[in-house]
Design a protein around this motif. Structure first.
Motif, short mmCIF file in Angstrom:
data_model
loop_
_atom_site.label_atom_id
_atom_site.label_comp_id
_atom_site.label_asym_id
_atom_site.label_seq_id
_atom_site.Cartn_x
_atom_site.Cartn_y
_atom_site.Cartn_z
N VAL A 342 0.84 -1.20 0.00
CA VAL A 342 0.00 0.00 0.00
C VAL A 342 0.87 1.25 0.00
O VAL A 342 0.64 2.21 -0.75
CB VAL A 342 -0.95 0.00 1.21
CG1 VAL A 342 -1.71 1.32 1.30
CG2 VAL A 342 -1.93 -1.16 1.13
N GLN A 430 -5.95 9.64 -8.71
CA GLN A 430 -7.08 8.84 -8.27
C GLN A 430 -6.91 7.38 -8.67
O GLN A 430 -7.29 6.46 -7.92
CB GLN A 430 -8.37 9.40 -8.84
CG GLN A 430 -8.76 10.78 -8.31
CD GLN A 430 -10.07 11.26 -8.89
OE1 GLN A 430 -10.86 10.48 -9.44
NE2 GLN A 430 -10.31 12.57 -8.81
N LEU A 433 -4.57 5.84 -6.17
CA LEU A 433 -5.21 5.78 -4.85
C LEU A 433 -6.25 4.66 -4.80
O LEU A 433 -6.44 4.02 -3.76
CB LEU A 433 -5.87 7.12 -4.52
CG LEU A 433 -4.93 8.25 -4.11
CD1 LEU A 433 -5.73 9.54 -3.93
CD2 LEU A 433 -4.18 7.90 -2.81
N MET A 434 -6.91 4.41 -5.92
CA MET A 434 -7.87 3.30 -5.99
C MET A 434 -7.17 1.97 -5.73
O MET A 434 -7.67 1.13 -4.98
CB MET A 434 -8.54 3.30 -7.37
CG MET A 434 -9.44 2.11 -7.65
SD MET A 434 -10.19 2.21 -9.30
CE MET A 434 -8.73 2.14 -10.35
N ALA A 437 -6.34 1.66 -2.07
CA ALA A 437 -7.50 1.34 -1.24
C ALA A 437 -7.85 -0.14 -1.30
O ALA A 437 -8.19 -0.76 -0.27
CB ALA A 437 -8.69 2.19 -1.68
N GLY A 440 -5.29 -1.98 0.62
CA GLY A 440 -5.52 -1.69 2.03
C GLY A 440 -6.64 -2.53 2.63
O GLY A 440 -6.56 -2.97 3.79
N GLY A 441 -7.67 -2.80 1.83
CA GLY A 441 -8.74 -3.69 2.30
C GLY A 441 -8.22 -5.09 2.56
O GLY A 441 -8.60 -5.73 3.55
#
Length: 471
Positions: A342, A430, A433-434, A437, A440-441
């Protein structure tokens, strides 16, 4: 052919069985061929193959393109179409090992299946030299990798008897062979493809695959015998029966399958390197040195060099760590690796944001930061997860379970192909960043359930579990 049995006293190759050396060098050349082709694939499609007049020459392309548009992006641009083809191809590359495992377990055995895979892959690389045979080439490469990939990894594990802790180190050596091939592939195949001609790059990848086949054939006598297959059972009173599956074996398989979606989310940042990352870097990153733009594929070599360094570095790190602290088990290391991945992709988001704010190209140092962090993550993720599946898989279905393991990369590359088509539809900040994310999940899920899976998957582990990166 006279094959050896797993022998704990065999230390002819840097303390490991001689067969490991042959398998590592075979895999190095196979990965040279595979990544040489893959490093060129998206650039080749966007800069030549999918443009007029080349696209009209591809056999069966009109039907295939219609399927791609239906599956991914209706009315897709050249870049989105290339991303979708890349995602479909690379995902199926990791889907076919499941069938390659079934073929090895039930019909041909690992050795013959590996040889069949090598022949198909060599044919696929040489067919890439022609526009007309592009789709046939991809089909040969997908089927060949399915026969080759999982079965050669299973042969690494079979070199060691139960309880031999060298098995964990063996997968690190095996991955060092992989990265050696990845380092050389963009420098040779990538440079030839970008600077001389695309087909020269694909041709040298085919030569690399032939070298892999020759090394493997030469080393066959140093590999363990394949276990008996179903077709052999009952051929004689002395024929050993194929191992049966116990209830515990089925529970273990269930647990390994439950890990696949989390593994899928965790690898997206790494798998995007060969797809949208290369397309983005080709135009958005400052790749000029001394007034000349270096080949974009050299970023793959940078990634491989850093990966090799940290792969070896993590072996040393965990060995030092366990002298004073408890070493994390496989799932603990997967959690750590996912968290670091991440941070890596956040470097790309930060570089894109800075470039957008200043109206300049992205500084190469942001990419270096990404590759460093991603390589640390890689060292704690892919070799670790492969070692976990190879160790925990029931012997009666080992090749099939390793094939199942690669399904997370099938799903990951399918997702990468879909997400890559969004690169031209959203700001790069973006876009990255997607990816952060999603990874990160996966990190959160590993953190919450990792302890439960770790306990349930402890079988032959000693002292809290075998450490795939440090025995």
């Amino acid at each position: 052919m006279t094959a050896v049995t797993a022998d704990k006293s065999d230390r002819a190759f840097i303390g490991h069985p001689k067969g490991l050396g042959y398998l590592a060098f075979t895999e190095a050349w196979e990965r040279f061929s595979y990544y040489g082709m893959q490093s060129l694939l998206v650039l080749y499609m966007t800069k030549q193959l999918l443009l007029t007049p080349h696209v009209e020459n591809i056999g069966g392309y009109s039907v295939f393109h219609g399927f791609i548009e239906w599956l991914y992006h209706p009315g897709a641009s050249t870049q989105a179409t290339a991303s979708a083809i890349f995602g479909l191809y690379t995902s199926l590359v990791y889907f076919t090992p499941f069938f390659g495992g079934l073929l090895a377990d039930n019909v041909l055995g690992k050795t013959r299946t590996v040889i069949l895979g090598a022949v198909l892959m060599a044919a696929g690389h040489f067919l890439m030299a022609f526009d007309q045979s592009f789709l046939l080439a991809l089909a040969c490469l997908m089927l060949g990798t399915g026969c080759f990939k999982g079965n050669i990894a299973g042969q690494v594990s079979s070199l060691y008897p139960d309880g031999d802790l060298r098995r964990a180190d063996a997968f690190q050596i095996f991955y060092l062979g992989i990265n050696a091939g990845v380092i050389a592939a963009p420098l040779i195949a990538g440079t030839l493809g970008e600077k001389v001609g695309w087909h020269y790059g694909f041709g040298v990848a085919g030569v690399g695959m032939l070298l892999a086949l020759v090394i493997y054939l030469f080393g066959r006598r140093h590999l363990p015998m394949d276990p008996p297959r179903k077709a052999q059972v009952g051929m004689g009173a002395d024929a050993p029966a194929k191992p049966t599956m116990s209830a515990r074996d089925w529970r273990t398989i269930g647990l390994l399958v439950l890990l696949l979606p989390v593994l899928t989310a965790s690898v997206l940042c790494n798998q995007q390197i060969f797809n949208a990352y290369l397309s983005w870097a080709d135009t958005a990153v400052n790749l000029e040195f001394n007034g000349e733009k270096v080949p974009t594929t050299w970023l793959i070599t940078l990634d491989a060099i850093v990966s090799v360094s940290f792969l070896a570095g993590m072996v040393v790190f965990w060995r030092v760590w366990k002298t004073r602290f408890k070493e994390p088990d496989e799932l603990g290391k997967l959690t750590i690796g996912t968290g670091i991945s991440v941070l890596g992709v956040l470097c790309l988001a930060a570089g894109a944001a800075q470039a957008a704010a200043t109206g300049t190209k992205v500084d190469i140092l942001w990419c270096v930061g990404f590759h460093v962090l991603n390589s640390i993550a890689f060292a704690n993720m892919l070799p670790v997860s492969l070692a976990l599946y190879a160790r925990a898989a029931p012997k009666a279905a080992q090749a099939s379970i390793i094939g199942i393991y690669y399904l997370h990369l099938f799903a990951g590359n399918q997702t990468v192909g879909i997400l890559g088509g969004l690169l031209e539809k959203m700001p790069a900040t973006q876009f990255w960043l997607m990816h952060a994310a999603i990874a990160g999940g996966a990190f959160v899920v590993f953190l919450l359930v990792g302890r439960v899976f770790a306990r349930l998957l402890h079988t032959d582990q000693v002292g809290g579990g075998p450490a795939p990166v440090a025995p």
